[in-house]
Design a protein around this motif. Structure first.
Motif, PDB file in Angstrom:
ATOM      1  N   ASP A  38     -11.765  -0.358  -8.478  1.00 22.20           N
ATOM      2  CA  ASP A  38     -11.684   0.759  -9.425  1.00 22.20           C
ATOM      3  C   ASP A  38     -10.563   0.580 -10.448  1.00 22.20           C
ATOM      4  O   ASP A  38     -10.557   1.267 -11.472  1.00 22.20           O
ATOM      5  N   VAL A  62       4.063   0.325  -5.678  1.00 28.35           N
ATOM      6  CA  VAL A  62       4.405  -0.591  -6.764  1.00 28.35           C
ATOM      7  C   VAL A  62       4.665   0.231  -8.023  1.00 28.35           C
ATOM      8  O   VAL A  62       3.878   1.096  -8.397  1.00 28.35           O
ATOM      9  N   ARG A 103     -14.155   6.575   5.546  1.00 31.35           N
ATOM     10  CA  ARG A 103     -13.343   5.574   4.866  1.00 31.35           C
ATOM     11  C   ARG A 103     -11.969   5.396   5.514  1.00 31.35           C
ATOM     12  O   ARG A 103     -11.401   4.298   5.480  1.00 31.35           O
ATOM     13  N   SER A 130     -20.816   5.895   1.523  1.00 28.57           N
ATOM     14  CA  SER A 130     -22.144   5.322   1.707  1.00 28.57           C
ATOM     15  C   SER A 130     -22.133   3.900   1.158  1.00 28.57           C
ATOM     16  O   SER A 130     -21.853   3.693  -0.018  1.00 28.57           O
ATOM     17  N   VAL A 186     -17.929   0.691  -3.442  1.00 28.47           N
ATOM     18  CA  VAL A 186     -17.310  -0.237  -2.492  1.00 28.47           C
ATOM     19  C   VAL A 186     -17.923  -1.631  -2.641  1.00 28.47           C
ATOM     20  O   VAL A 186     -17.237  -2.642  -2.479  1.00 28.47           O
ATOM     21  N   GLN A 190     -10.222   8.744   1.888  1.00 29.35           N
ATOM     22  CA  GLN A 190     -10.776   8.285   0.618  1.00 29.35           C
ATOM     23  C   GLN A 190     -12.246   8.691   0.573  1.00 29.35           C
ATOM     24  O   GLN A 190     -12.907   8.781   1.614  1.00 29.35           O
ATOM     25  N   ILE A 191     -12.754   8.941  -0.620  1.00 29.40           N
ATOM     26  CA  ILE A 191     -14.179   9.229  -0.793  1.00 29.40           C
ATOM     27  C   ILE A 191     -14.893   7.907  -1.050  1.00 29.40           C
ATOM     28  O   ILE A 191     -14.270   6.920  -1.433  1.00 29.40           O
ATOM     29  N   ARG A 222      -5.825   6.663   5.846  1.00 31.44           N
ATOM     30  CA  ARG A 222      -5.693   7.662   4.791  1.00 31.44           C
ATOM     31  C   ARG A 222      -7.101   8.050   4.322  1.00 31.44           C
ATOM     32  O   ARG A 222      -8.039   7.274   4.405  1.00 31.44           O
ATOM     33  N   GLU A 265       0.853  -1.195   0.000  1.00 33.68           N
ATOM     34  CA  GLU A 265       0.000   0.000   0.000  1.00 33.68           C
ATOM     35  C   GLU A 265       0.884   1.238   0.000  1.00 33.68           C
ATOM     36  O   GLU A 265       1.767   1.371   0.838  1.00 33.68           O
TER      37      GLU A 265
HETATM   38  P1  FAD Z   1      -9.279   2.577  -3.453  1.00 31.11           P
HETATM   39  O1  FAD Z   1     -10.223   2.753  -2.343  1.00 31.11           O
HETATM   40  O2  FAD Z   1      -8.935   3.768  -4.283  1.00 31.11           O
HETATM   41  O3  FAD Z   1      -7.943   1.942  -2.871  1.00 31.11           O
HETATM   42  C1  FAD Z   1      -6.789   1.802  -3.680  1.00 31.11           C
HETATM   43  C2  FAD Z   1      -5.553   1.844  -2.797  1.00 31.11           C
HETATM   44  O4  FAD Z   1      -4.408   1.598  -3.610  1.00 31.11           O
HETATM   45  C3  FAD Z   1      -5.330   3.213  -2.152  1.00 31.11           C
HETATM   46  O5  FAD Z   1      -5.229   3.061  -0.757  1.00 31.11           O
HETATM   47  C4  FAD Z   1      -4.026   3.721  -2.803  1.00 31.11           C
HETATM   48  O6  FAD Z   1      -3.235   4.462  -1.897  1.00 31.11           O
HETATM   49  C5  FAD Z   1      -3.338   2.436  -3.199  1.00 31.11           C
HETATM   50  N1  FAD Z   1      -2.416   2.569  -4.351  1.00 31.11           N
HETATM   51  C6  FAD Z   1      -2.602   3.284  -5.489  1.00 31.11           C
HETATM   52  N2  FAD Z   1      -1.549   3.135  -6.315  1.00 31.11           N
HETATM   53  C7  FAD Z   1      -0.682   2.302  -5.696  1.00 31.11           C
HETATM   54  C8  FAD Z   1       0.587   1.761  -6.055  1.00 31.11           C
HETATM   55  N3  FAD Z   1       1.178   2.043  -7.227  1.00 31.11           N
HETATM   56  N4  FAD Z   1       1.208   0.934  -5.168  1.00 31.11           N
HETATM   57  C9  FAD Z   1       0.630   0.622  -3.976  1.00 31.11           C
HETATM   58  N5  FAD Z   1      -0.578   1.111  -3.597  1.00 31.11           N
HETATM   59  C10 FAD Z   1      -1.219   1.930  -4.446  1.00 31.11           C
HETATM   60  N6  FAD Z   1     -18.473   4.315  -3.432  1.00 31.11           N
HETATM   61  C11 FAD Z   1     -19.384   3.900  -2.546  1.00 31.11           C
HETATM   62  O7  FAD Z   1     -19.467   2.706  -2.271  1.00 31.11           O
HETATM   63  N7  FAD Z   1     -20.235   4.783  -1.939  1.00 31.11           N
HETATM   64  C12 FAD Z   1     -20.213   6.113  -2.209  1.00 31.11           C
HETATM   65  O8  FAD Z   1     -20.991   6.879  -1.628  1.00 31.11           O
HETATM   66  C13 FAD Z   1     -19.261   6.578  -3.188  1.00 31.11           C
HETATM   67  N8  FAD Z   1     -19.171   7.901  -3.492  1.00 31.11           N
HETATM   68  C14 FAD Z   1     -18.241   8.316  -4.409  1.00 31.11           C
HETATM   69  C15 FAD Z   1     -18.182   9.668  -4.775  1.00 31.11           C
HETATM   70  C16 FAD Z   1     -17.277  10.116  -5.738  1.00 31.11           C
HETATM   71  C17 FAD Z   1     -17.239  11.559  -6.134  1.00 31.11           C
HETATM   72  C18 FAD Z   1     -16.387   9.171  -6.329  1.00 31.11           C
HETATM   73  C19 FAD Z   1     -15.387   9.632  -7.367  1.00 31.11           C
HETATM   74  C20 FAD Z   1     -16.423   7.838  -5.954  1.00 31.11           C
HETATM   75  C21 FAD Z   1     -17.351   7.395  -5.008  1.00 31.11           C
HETATM   76  N9  FAD Z   1     -17.430   6.040  -4.647  1.00 31.11           N
HETATM   77  C22 FAD Z   1     -18.392   5.626  -3.769  1.00 31.11           C
HETATM   78  C23 FAD Z   1     -16.524   5.032  -5.225  1.00 31.11           C
HETATM   79  C24 FAD Z   1     -15.408   4.606  -4.273  1.00 31.11           C
HETATM   80  O9  FAD Z   1     -14.617   5.719  -3.920  1.00 31.11           O
HETATM   81  C25 FAD Z   1     -14.516   3.560  -4.949  1.00 31.11           C
HETATM   82  O10 FAD Z   1     -15.276   2.739  -5.811  1.00 31.11           O
HETATM   83  C26 FAD Z   1     -13.762   2.660  -3.958  1.00 31.11           C
HETATM   84  O11 FAD Z   1     -12.955   3.422  -3.093  1.00 31.11           O
HETATM   85  C27 FAD Z   1     -12.912   1.643  -4.718  1.00 31.11           C
HETATM   86  O12 FAD Z   1     -12.151   0.843  -3.846  1.00 31.11           O
HETATM   87  P2  FAD Z   1     -10.771   0.219  -4.326  1.00 31.11           P
HETATM   88  O13 FAD Z   1     -10.310  -0.656  -3.218  1.00 31.11           O
HETATM   89  O14 FAD Z   1     -10.915  -0.336  -5.685  1.00 31.11           O
HETATM   90  O15 FAD Z   1      -9.791   1.478  -4.514  1.00 31.11           O
END
Ligand code: FAD
Length: 497
Positions: free
Chosen positions: A306, A136, A112, A49, A319, A45-46, A43, A37
């Protein structure tokens, strides 16, 4: 100098909900898992809900339900929308009826920073090695296969790690996904920008809706209003890209101007003050363009969360999709490492299911946006889906208010729920209610594919997590495809009937 390469079974990039779900479910099978990570948790994050299947399905499988329940997150029983024709807000409840709440018919609104840390710490507790402050940089290849990663630690030291699988859960910002091949396709339909901040002492909706997300459509787009504690509220505007000028310049002024365009959000914030310090002190902008990659896996590598795809935030699906895809990819990796299923079948199943769930939400959201507030406004006419014929959505309000995530029309799962009832007083009432509801006043929209499908797979994951073998046999989602094992952690070929 000879650099010693480390070896793991699986390297997970990113410790967000997708990465920690996968890392935990694979480590629980005794495999050697390394989660890298970039940041140090907690940290920001948005995406605050959540939906019920994340809480009652995934968190249950991860063994973290109790900790989540004790964290003090507000209970989200559903959503309240000022959306569509008419100015009266309407409620959408996760329970079979607004008056009766089953034991699993709610989710949480989460900070978050706290939620993601609980999941990542749990991954470490369940046996994954977690290294934070580790970025990474690229993947290692062995011919056609991805065979590991190169990462940089806090002291700028570079390390090479070999692994049977590299899982990209690095979210929307990283470009690692490109190494799976294919391209990232952006949706023409969902291209918006979000501007958001945090407020203390905003108003709360009356009970039983005080924990709901509130969404208000207004001429330039829509607002979210999410209660994160008794006093803290997350407030954000989503505006179309052509209105980008509205969120340029001083962010404070821009946010205030947008709030002034609303009806209810403006009133809720009348006595509130914006948070100006700490992780919530900033007003942030995010491009929330929807996209999906043309490939989700190649030999040795898979994309989850994502990193693979993203769909508009209005129905809080991010999420859910992240943790659901973490589960799917964990099933694939567990099955291949145990020699139960060949790699291609396992990952094709994972990709097909993730694509399907994404598409279901995509379609659902298109219909949702089709309920314009104001036909003459450019935002809403641009959002009109010309080919859409979901006219029933006018009555969406009453229809979704009765929707159950514990399983209407679930076929096998519903029958299993009834079997399970004999052994469980906890579920008995909810199951009775659900069954009665289904028989007596099943509303026509429950049969509408768009609404039913948006809830179906989440309900399936939840039922399997809660009931285990009592959930009974599943049918494959795709002809000739695989089904989940009884514990939900592997794929199996479905038994011939
Ligand atoms: P992330 O939560 O982004 O986690 C990825 C992690 O990877 C991060 O901690 C980052 O630091 C790490 N990382 C990145 N690059 C590297 C690297 N090269 N090496 C090592 N680590 C790295 N979702 C909901 O469910 N409810 C909501 O209400 C909602 N509202 C939203 C509103 C907006 C405006 C937006 C844009 C999105 C919203 N989302 C919501 C979507 C939500 O933010 C994401 O879908 C969710 O956080 C995805 O989770 P993830 O684990 O894929 O990625």
């Amino acid at each position: 100098s000879a650099v010693k390469e480390e070896e793991f079974d699986v390297v997970v990039v990113g410790g967000g909900p997708a990465g920690s779900t996968l890392g935990t479910l694979v480590a629980m099978q005794g495999h050697r898992v390394l989660i890298l990570e970039k940041e140090t948790f907690p940290r920001y994050q948005i995406g605050e809900s959540l939906l019920p299947s994340t809480i009652h399905g995934i968190c249950h499988l991860l063994g973290v339900s109790e900790e989540i329940a004790k964290a003090g997150f507000p209970r989200k029983k559903g959503g309240t929308f000022r959306w569509g024709s008419g100015s009266t807000p309407w409620n959408f409840s996760f329970s079979v009826s607004p008056k009766i709440s089953g034991p699993t018919s709610f989710a949480y609104q989460v900070e978050r920073s706290k939620f993601d840390k609980i999941l990542l710490d749990n991954a470490a507790r369940k046996g994954a090695e977690v290294r934070q402050n580790s970025t990474v940089l690229d993947v290692l290849e062995d011919g056609e296969r991805v065979a590991g990663v190169v990462y940089r630690d806090a002291d700028a030291g570079e390390h090479r790690v070999r692994a049977k699988y590299v899982v990209d859960g690095s979210g929307n910002t990283s470009s690692l996904y490109k190494r799976v091949g294919g391209t990232r396709e952006y949706s023409e339909f969902f291209r918006s920008l979000a501007l958001f901040g945090y407020f203390e002492n905003g108003a709360r909706m009356a009970e039983p809706f005080s924990g709901n997300i509130f969404c208000e459509a207004f001429p330039s787009g829509w607002f979210w209003y999410i209660p994160l504690s008794d006093t803290l509220t997350s407030v954000g505007a989503v505006v179309r890209r052509e209105d980008a000028a509205k969120i340029q310049g001083d962010p404070e002024t821009a946010l205030n101007n947008l709030i002034a365009e609303t009806g209810t959000v403006k009133n809720y914030l009348a006595d509130a003050s914006r948070v100006t310090t700490g992780q919530y002190g900033e007003i942030r902008v995010r491009k929330d363009y929807s996209y999906r990659n043309t490939s989700f896996w190649r030999p040795g590598m898979v994309l989850i969360g994502d990193a693979a795809c993203f769909v508009d935030p209005v129905f809080s699906s991010g999420v859910h999709l992240a943790t659901y895809s973490g589960l799917l990819a964990a099933r694939s990796i567990n099955s291949v490492l145990a020699g139960r299923i060949d790699e291609k079948s396992a990952f094709d199943e994972c990709e097909a299911r993730y694509r399907r769930e994404y598409s279901v939400f995509y379609e659902f959201l298109m219909s949702f946006y089709d309920m314009h507030v104001d036909e003459s406004s450019y935002f809403w006419s641009a959002k009109k889906v010309t080919s859409s014929s979901h006219t029933e959505l006018e009555s969406f309000v009453e229809l979704v208010a009765g929707m159950s995530t514990t399983g209407f029309e679930l076929g096998g799962a519903e029958a299993a729920a009834l079997r399970f009832k004999e052994n469980s007083t906890e579920f008995a009432d909810a199951i009775d209610t659900m069954t009665a509801q289904n028989e007596s006043n099943m509303s026509p929209l429950f049969r509408s594919a768009v609404v039913r499908q948006a809830m179906q797979e989440g309900a399936q994951v939840q039922t399997r997590a809660q009931l285990g073998e009592d959930a009974g046999d599943e049918s494959p989602l795709f002809d000739g495809g695989l089904v989940a094992s009884e514990d939900g952690l592997f794929w199996e070929r479905s038994a011939p009937r």
